[in-house]
Design a protein around this motif. Sequence first.
Motif, PDB file in Angstrom:
ATOM      1  N   HIS A  57      74.301  38.679  75.774  1.00 45.55           N
ATOM      2  CA  HIS A  57      73.988  38.112  74.450  1.00 45.55           C
ATOM      3  C   HIS A  57      75.332  38.203  73.626  1.00 45.55           C
ATOM      4  CE1 HIS A  57      72.051  36.980  70.795  1.00 45.55           C
ATOM      5  NE2 HIS A  57      72.369  38.082  70.451  1.00 45.55           N
ATOM      6  N   ASP A  58      76.355  37.087  73.227  1.00 38.54           N
ATOM      7  CA  ASP A  58      77.274  37.346  72.574  1.00 38.54           C
ATOM      8  C   ASP A  58      77.493  36.495  71.473  1.00 38.54           C
ATOM      9  OD1 ASP A  58      79.726  37.878  71.618  1.00 38.54           O
ATOM     10  OD2 ASP A  58      80.913  37.825  73.482  1.00 38.54           O
ATOM     11  N   PRO A  59      76.726  36.428  70.272  1.00 42.53           N
ATOM     12  CA  PRO A  59      77.034  35.502  69.207  1.00 42.53           C
ATOM     13  C   PRO A  59      78.227  35.065  68.786  1.00 42.53           C
ATOM     14  CG  PRO A  59      76.250  37.565  68.243  1.00 42.53           C
ATOM     15  CD  PRO A  59      76.370  37.815  69.695  1.00 42.53           C
ATOM     16  N   LEU A  99      79.513  36.710  61.357  1.00 40.53           N
ATOM     17  CA  LEU A  99      79.336  35.382  62.085  1.00 40.53           C
ATOM     18  C   LEU A  99      80.200  34.111  61.116  1.00 40.53           C
ATOM     19  CD1 LEU A  99      75.900  35.181  63.629  1.00 40.53           C
ATOM     20  CD2 LEU A  99      78.173  35.216  64.906  1.00 40.53           C
ATOM     21  N   THR A 100      79.936  34.309  59.698  1.00 39.82           N
ATOM     22  CA  THR A 100      80.454  33.364  58.981  1.00 39.82           C
ATOM     23  C   THR A 100      81.993  33.115  59.166  1.00 39.82           C
ATOM     24  OG1 THR A 100      78.974  34.136  57.301  1.00 39.82           O
ATOM     25  CG2 THR A 100      80.574  33.005  56.306  1.00 39.82           C
ATOM     26  N   LEU A 118      73.442  27.727  65.568  1.00 34.65           N
ATOM     27  CA  LEU A 118      74.343  28.447  66.570  1.00 34.65           C
ATOM     28  C   LEU A 118      73.469  29.211  67.845  1.00 34.65           C
ATOM     29  CD1 LEU A 118      76.948  29.851  67.245  1.00 34.65           C
ATOM     30  CD2 LEU A 118      76.179  31.723  65.808  1.00 34.65           C
ATOM     31  N   ARG A 119      73.675  28.723  68.892  1.00 36.95           N
ATOM     32  CA  ARG A 119      72.931  29.364  70.054  1.00 36.95           C
ATOM     33  C   ARG A 119      73.833  30.357  70.711  1.00 36.95           C
ATOM     34  NH1 ARG A 119      68.035  26.857  70.795  1.00 36.95           N
ATOM     35  NH2 ARG A 119      67.537  25.081  69.414  1.00 36.95           N
ATOM     36  N   THR A 120      73.056  31.260  71.324  1.00 33.34           N
ATOM     37  CA  THR A 120      73.796  32.263  71.914  1.00 33.34           C
ATOM     38  C   THR A 120      74.023  31.887  73.458  1.00 33.34           C
ATOM     39  OG1 THR A 120      71.690  33.363  72.621  1.00 33.34           O
ATOM     40  CG2 THR A 120      72.577  34.042  70.689  1.00 33.34           C
ATOM     41  N   ALA A 165      72.707  29.549  61.401  1.00 33.24           N
ATOM     42  CA  ALA A 165      73.033  30.877  62.141  1.00 33.24           C
ATOM     43  C   ALA A 165      71.981  32.018  61.868  1.00 33.24           C
ATOM     44  CB  ALA A 165      74.184  31.201  62.484  1.00 33.24           C
ATOM     45  N   GLN A 166      71.117  32.547  62.740  1.00 32.43           N
ATOM     46  CA  GLN A 166      70.480  33.526  62.207  1.00 32.43           C
ATOM     47  C   GLN A 166      71.466  34.949  62.292  1.00 32.43           C
ATOM     48  OE1 GLN A 166      67.279  34.103  65.109  1.00 32.43           O
ATOM     49  NE2 GLN A 166      66.661  31.978  65.254  1.00 32.43           N
TER      50      GLN A 166
END
Length: 276
Positions: free
Chosen positions: A127-129, A170-171, A115-117, A157-158
């Motif tokens: 920056h919005d994950p 994020l999950t 997953l890249r921002t 994903a970090q």
Amino acid sequence: MQAAGCVPGTEADAERIPPAVAAHAIATYTHPGDLVLDPDCGTGTVLTEALRAGRHALGLTTNNRWWTVARANLTAAKSAGAWRDGSVLDARPKVLATARAVGLTGRVGLVLTALRTTSNNPNSPDHDPVESAAQLATTLRCCEPLLRAGGHVVVIAQPHRRSDGSLVDLTTQLIAAGTAAGLTPVHRCVALTAELRGDRLITRASLVERRAARATVSPALLAAHHEVLVFQLAHDAELAAANAIDTSPVADDGSGFRVTQPSCPEEQRQEATHAC
């Protein structure tokens, strides 16, 4: 810190998949000769680990800097004896849904990507994950037709924190992205990124992560893991569920992953939370 076995400059990609994590995912979900695809490959750690494991590799990126480093990593891997086909294209993931990718339909054994921002700088205002997770659905939708029967999609994903120090969920966003692309979540894993020295847990957080932790309103712990979501095509997941004998959690085997195989997404989230 330079990633082991990678060319200088690889470490500049703060959101790259750690080589050890990529290697474990490739060994777990593919067979020699399979094709591994990273639709947003960054500096190419997934591609090089695929070649070293005897798999073919294809990566895409639109970042000229990352493209150059990824090419150098592929060249280094081939010079070291990795003889499988490997290439990185200067292209967006949407090219996978065009006539140019017709020859890949049903051939990809594993889609492995991070997953890249929305920004190259995780500390920037844009920056919005969560937005990135939503955009990931489009990428996965382009990859879905390329999967072979029994293939997997793995998204790593970090962890990300809000300004108050709380973790972003994020999950849920990643499961929604995979589901929107016609995929079914089958595993939620934890890839440990910390080292155990005696009774101490030593984090390997990047400089960017350390700065972000210091910038929070309240003190925040450095993350010691990456989230790993594993998906399959819907019909493959149904067949696997029908043939499953044991759906109990799998103990940590020292590889860095702790895996649960619940029977539905809701149970998956609950069991994985306990595993963390």
